[in-house]
Write a protein that holds these residues in place. Sequence first.
Motif, PDB file in Angstrom:
ATOM      1  N   GLY A 115       0.844  -1.138   0.001  1.00  0.00           N
ATOM      2  CA  GLY A 115      -0.015   0.037  -0.008  1.00  0.00           C
ATOM      3  C   GLY A 115       0.826   1.293   0.020  1.00  0.00           C
ATOM      4  N   VAL A 116       0.170   2.330   0.228  1.00  0.00           N
ATOM      5  CA  VAL A 116       1.163   3.695   0.251  1.00  0.00           C
ATOM      6  C   VAL A 116       0.883   4.160   1.759  1.00  0.00           C
ATOM      7  CG1 VAL A 116       0.793   3.893  -1.997  1.00  0.00           C
ATOM      8  CG2 VAL A 116      -0.949   4.904  -0.872  1.00  0.00           C
ATOM      9  N   ALA A 137      -7.470   9.954  -4.519  1.00  0.00           N
ATOM     10  CA  ALA A 137      -6.431  10.291  -5.486  1.00  0.00           C
ATOM     11  C   ALA A 137      -5.407   8.965  -5.457  1.00  0.00           C
ATOM     12  CB  ALA A 137      -5.349  11.250  -5.004  1.00  0.00           C
ATOM     13  N   ALA A 138      -5.262   8.133  -4.350  1.00  0.00           N
ATOM     14  CA  ALA A 138      -4.475   7.014  -4.438  1.00  0.00           C
ATOM     15  C   ALA A 138      -5.184   5.784  -5.187  1.00  0.00           C
ATOM     16  CB  ALA A 138      -4.008   6.504  -3.156  1.00  0.00           C
ATOM     17  N   LEU A 143      -3.274   2.631  -6.567  1.00  0.00           N
ATOM     18  CA  LEU A 143      -2.369   2.548  -5.140  1.00  0.00           C
ATOM     19  C   LEU A 143      -3.337   2.006  -3.966  1.00  0.00           C
ATOM     20  CD1 LEU A 143       0.049   5.498  -5.780  1.00  0.00           C
ATOM     21  CD2 LEU A 143       0.338   2.858  -6.216  1.00  0.00           C
ATOM     22  N   CYS A 144      -4.556   2.233  -4.190  1.00  0.00           N
ATOM     23  CA  CYS A 144      -5.438   1.905  -2.762  1.00  0.00           C
ATOM     24  C   CYS A 144      -6.500   1.206  -3.254  1.00  0.00           C
ATOM     25  CB  CYS A 144      -5.690   3.148  -2.209  1.00  0.00           C
ATOM     26  SG  CYS A 144      -6.777   2.930  -0.578  1.00  0.00           S
ATOM     27  N   SER A 148      -4.972  -3.197  -0.680  1.00  0.00           N
ATOM     28  CA  SER A 148      -3.925  -2.230  -0.409  1.00  0.00           C
ATOM     29  C   SER A 148      -4.195  -0.872  -0.079  1.00  0.00           C
ATOM     30  CB  SER A 148      -3.274  -1.917  -1.765  1.00  0.00           C
ATOM     31  OG  SER A 148      -2.985  -2.998  -2.503  1.00  0.00           O
ATOM     32  N   PRO A 149      -4.168  -0.871   1.590  1.00  0.00           N
ATOM     33  CA  PRO A 149      -4.622   0.420   2.118  1.00  0.00           C
ATOM     34  C   PRO A 149      -3.637   1.570   1.908  1.00  0.00           C
ATOM     35  CG  PRO A 149      -3.420  -1.107   3.563  1.00  0.00           C
ATOM     36  CD  PRO A 149      -3.317  -1.613   2.342  1.00  0.00           C
TER      37      PRO A 149
END
Length: 181
Positions: A115-116, A137-138, A143-144, A148-149
Amino acid sequence: MPTPPPLTRAHVRLLGLAQAAPTPPPDAESALSAVVVEPHARRALIRQLYLTGRAQWGVTFGERIGETLHVHHAAPHGPRWAEPPPQPYAYDTRYLLGYVDALVAEHGGRIDWQGVWRVAPDSRSPDLREVLAWVGAAAGQGLCDDRSPLLTAGWLEGSLSVRAYHLQDDEPLELPVLVLR
């Protein structure tokens, strides 16, 4: 000749090999129910909180154990000296490939891109409105999602506050977080 190790999610993403996506382990198919931030990742997030003046973000590396994500590392998006600062969620591919290779070697391939993370420019704990914009946005950049948190970190009344959000049925959902010392 030994068989090469399978590609990690990180390698697939960073090298643009979407068609060769690795098969996720069986427990990765179930929804996340909690996040544990391990001590090394905690220290990395705290270091980011001292870099005030511009938003910080990066990638989390860890492993799924059942429905719990264990975040072992929180890597910056690229070298700290990058100028001008990149837009949120823009990363230095070469930097992260080197980081991934080091982690895979250190952990025997057990951990991967999970994740990010994001920190506000003033290092305070972000409000829900900001978090929802960050998640959107992620998610818009892949990216989310449900596996993937996005982790947020900030100071709240003088203490570290880490929150985790992922998408469930395309809606942001906060996950319980345990931060280990």
